[in-house]
Design an enzyme around this catalytic site. Structure first.
Site, short mmCIF file in Angstrom:
data_model
loop_
_atom_site.label_atom_id
_atom_site.label_comp_id
_atom_site.label_asym_id
_atom_site.label_seq_id
_atom_site.Cartn_x
_atom_site.Cartn_y
_atom_site.Cartn_z
CD GLU A 147 -41.84 -183.00 -66.06
OE1 GLU A 147 -42.13 -181.97 -66.67
OE2 GLU A 147 -42.56 -183.48 -65.17
CG ASP A 185 -62.71 -186.12 -78.95
OD1 ASP A 185 -62.17 -186.69 -79.92
OD2 ASP A 185 -63.61 -185.27 -79.07
CG ASN A 232 -67.05 -184.92 -78.78
OD1 ASN A 232 -66.26 -184.00 -78.92
ND2 ASN A 232 -67.41 -185.38 -77.60
CG ASP A 278 -66.63 -181.66 -76.75
OD1 ASP A 278 -65.57 -181.51 -77.42
OD2 ASP A 278 -66.67 -182.40 -75.75
CG ASP A 327 -64.03 -181.09 -80.83
OD1 ASP A 327 -64.49 -182.14 -80.34
OD2 ASP A 327 -64.65 -180.01 -80.87
CG ASP A 370 -46.15 -184.69 -64.23
OD1 ASP A 370 -45.79 -183.90 -65.12
OD2 ASP A 370 -46.64 -184.31 -63.15
#
Length: 544
Positions: free
Chosen positions: A273, A33, A27, A29, A25, A204
């Protein structure tokens, strides 16, 4: 067959899966990210992998944490923006790391503009971009198809007064791939990212794109078996043989069009997948011939069966049907319990066993997907019901605790409360107390840690092409032990592993073998007369 090393880099490549929400993380929050991934790329580069696979970071309402896409061509603000993505690509390439991104083409979010338009009327330009079907005369669902997430695969829409198909959450409507305009549109989104410099795609649910146009009922499953996405006997999805709702023959033509697009960008790749009742057969069909997917992986090694017999049977079955296709082996990802917990077999979670599974996976013929945290030997995080955010887990609690336990933030430091993932913000999922002693900073300072074993063995593997490109022959298996050899040109190498708690003595399957010293921290067996002596959780590698 000759292969170009530059364009065929993916053959035998090691791909590190990054789940951005839980990686780092930047930033503060509470949510990982893209800037966090970029900041930690030197860590990934030091590990010695060839590529990263980024789980979805696209614009999304996050009902399925990014696998419900509402804009295929933008970054969700919680992860950053397109400039952050471009920076990530540039930094990764400067470190000789390829970037593969998730493409969720089977379905969108119900908040995607395509679906909003499609559901608005029966005669709008996108009216048949999704699978809309009238109810039966009694108002019931069109057929017996089920959702992976439980219950019917059909959701009533009062505006259109029809049902729409959703193989997953009802907020994830399936696109209608029988419509050529849909195929063109999804391929345009693939091209968008190719133009941006990505090196490939993890696809996916790659066998779900087409459905049976006749909407025939699925027959009952002759036996309840694991092997597909989230299939367990407590989920009714397992009670059907999924002949008509996925793995349809029309998929082949679409995969050929997709491959033709990627062939315009030399050096790019796909890994699909495959979750179905005939996954190994489907993997072979989808990856052979050089005109469809470059490689596939199934859920066959993502079940709870950790016996070496199961691993040998899975790999040999794949090898026999593969032809010129190429497999990709995964023993953990963001959808299943962490491997060191899933394969514990009633034993304590063992860091020594984590190293054994690592050597086994990295020595099989094929490419490899490693899930973030496997290089730390992280066990499954234990969460309370109140801490769950995964809709799958919430629906099936307590028999199935969902996917949150494998998605908790990566521990960078042994510090409370956030393990260095966030500085002050509360993470979106709690950092597990059991993970803190296994944090990156802790393992950096421990020469015999799982982290160092991964780095060392990945380096060892790079210097032995037979482990990357060689053919494979199996010699022995039992519940705990596996012995096989790899062959490339004049070079042959024997690999013997013991994942059990007792010393095993096995016959040496060849006349002569010269043992190779393994990286420090990996427990070794030895050759004695004509026998392999394998202590508990040990490995032996020898030149033949």
């Amino acid at each position: 067959m000759q292969h170009n090393q530059q364009t065929d880099w993916w053959r035998g490549a090691v791909i590190y899966q990054v789940y951005p929400r839980s990686f780092y993380d930047a930033n503060d929050d509470g949510i990982g990210d893209l800037k966090g991934v970029t900041e930690k790329l030197p860590y990934i580069a030091k590990l010695g992998v060839d590529a990263i696979w980024l789980s979805p970071f696209f614009t999304s309402p996050m009902k399925d944490f990014g696998y419900d896409v509402s804009d295929y061509c933008d970054v969700d603000p919680i992860f950053g923006d397109l400039a952050d993505f471009d920076e990530l690509i540039e930094r990764a390439h400067s470190l000789n790391i390829k970037v593969i991104i998730d493409q969720v083409l089977n379905h969108t979010s119900d908040q995607h503009p395509w679906f909003i338009e499609s559901r608005s009327s029966h005669n709008n330009p996108k009216a048949d971009w999704y699978v809309w079907v009238d109810p039966k005369p009694d108002g019931s669902v069109p057929n017996n198809w089920l959702s992976v997430f439980g219950g019917p695969a059909w959701r009533w829409d009062s505006r259109r007064r029809q049902y729409y198909l959703h193989n997953f959450l009802d907020s994830q409507p399936d696109l209608n791939f029988h419509n050529p305009a849909v195929v063109d549109a999804v391929l345009d989104t693939v091209k968008f990212w190719l133009e941006r410099g990505v090196d490939g795609f993890r696809l996916d649910t790659a066998n779900y794109y087409f459905h049976d146009e006749q909407l025939r009922d699925n027959p009952p499953q002759p036996h309840i078996a694991e092997g597909s996405i989230g299939v367990r006997p407590d989920n009714p999805y397992a009670y059907q043989l999924h002949l008509y709702d996925k793995s349809r023959p029309e998929n082949i033509a679409f995969l050929k069009r997709l491959r033709a697009l990627l062939d315009q960008y030399p050096g790019t790749t796909t890994v699909g997948e495959i979750g179905c009742d005939f996954s190994l057969k489907t993997m072979a069909a989808y990856s052979q011939g050089g005109d469809k997917l470059h490689m596939c992986y199934s859920f066959d090694l993502l079940t709870h069966d950790s016996s070496m017999e199961h691993i040998r049977n899975t790999v040999e079955t794949m090898e026999k049907g593969l032809g010129d296709g190429w497999p990709c082996w995964s023993i953990g990802n963001h959808d299943v319990e962490r491997v060191i917990s899933r394969w514990r077999r009633g034993k304590e979670v063992s860091q020594a066993r984590a190293k054994v599974y690592m050597v086994m996976q990295l020595s099989l013929r094929g490419s490899v997907c490693l899930y973030q945290g496997e290089e730390l030997g992280l066990p499954e995080a234990e969460l309370t019901f109140e801490q769950l955010v995964d809709p799958f887990g919430i629906n099936f609690w307590p028999e199935f605790k969902g996917r949150d336990g494998c998605r908790t933030p990566l521990p960078w430091e042994n510090t409370m409360p956030n393990g260095g993932f966030s500085q002050t913000a509360e993470p979106w999922l709690p950092v597990s107390d059991t993970h803190l002693p296994l944090a990156v900073a802790e393992q950096e300072g421990e020469r015999h840690s799982v982290l160092h074993a991964y780095r060392d063995f990945l380096h060892f593997r790079r210097h032995h092409p037979v482990l990357i490109q060689g053919d494979i022959t199996f010699h022995h298996h039992d519940e705990q032990c596996l012995v096989f050899s790899r062959h490339l040109g004049q070079e042959s190498m024997l690999i013997a592993i013991n994942s059990g708690d007792e010393t095993e003595i096995l016959p040496l399957p060849v006349k002569q073998a010269q043992q190779i010293t393994l990286p420090e921290g990996i427990k070794e067996g030895h050759i004695e007369h004509s026998s392999l002596v394998l202590p508990s959780c040990s490995v032996l590698i020898a030149k033949l």
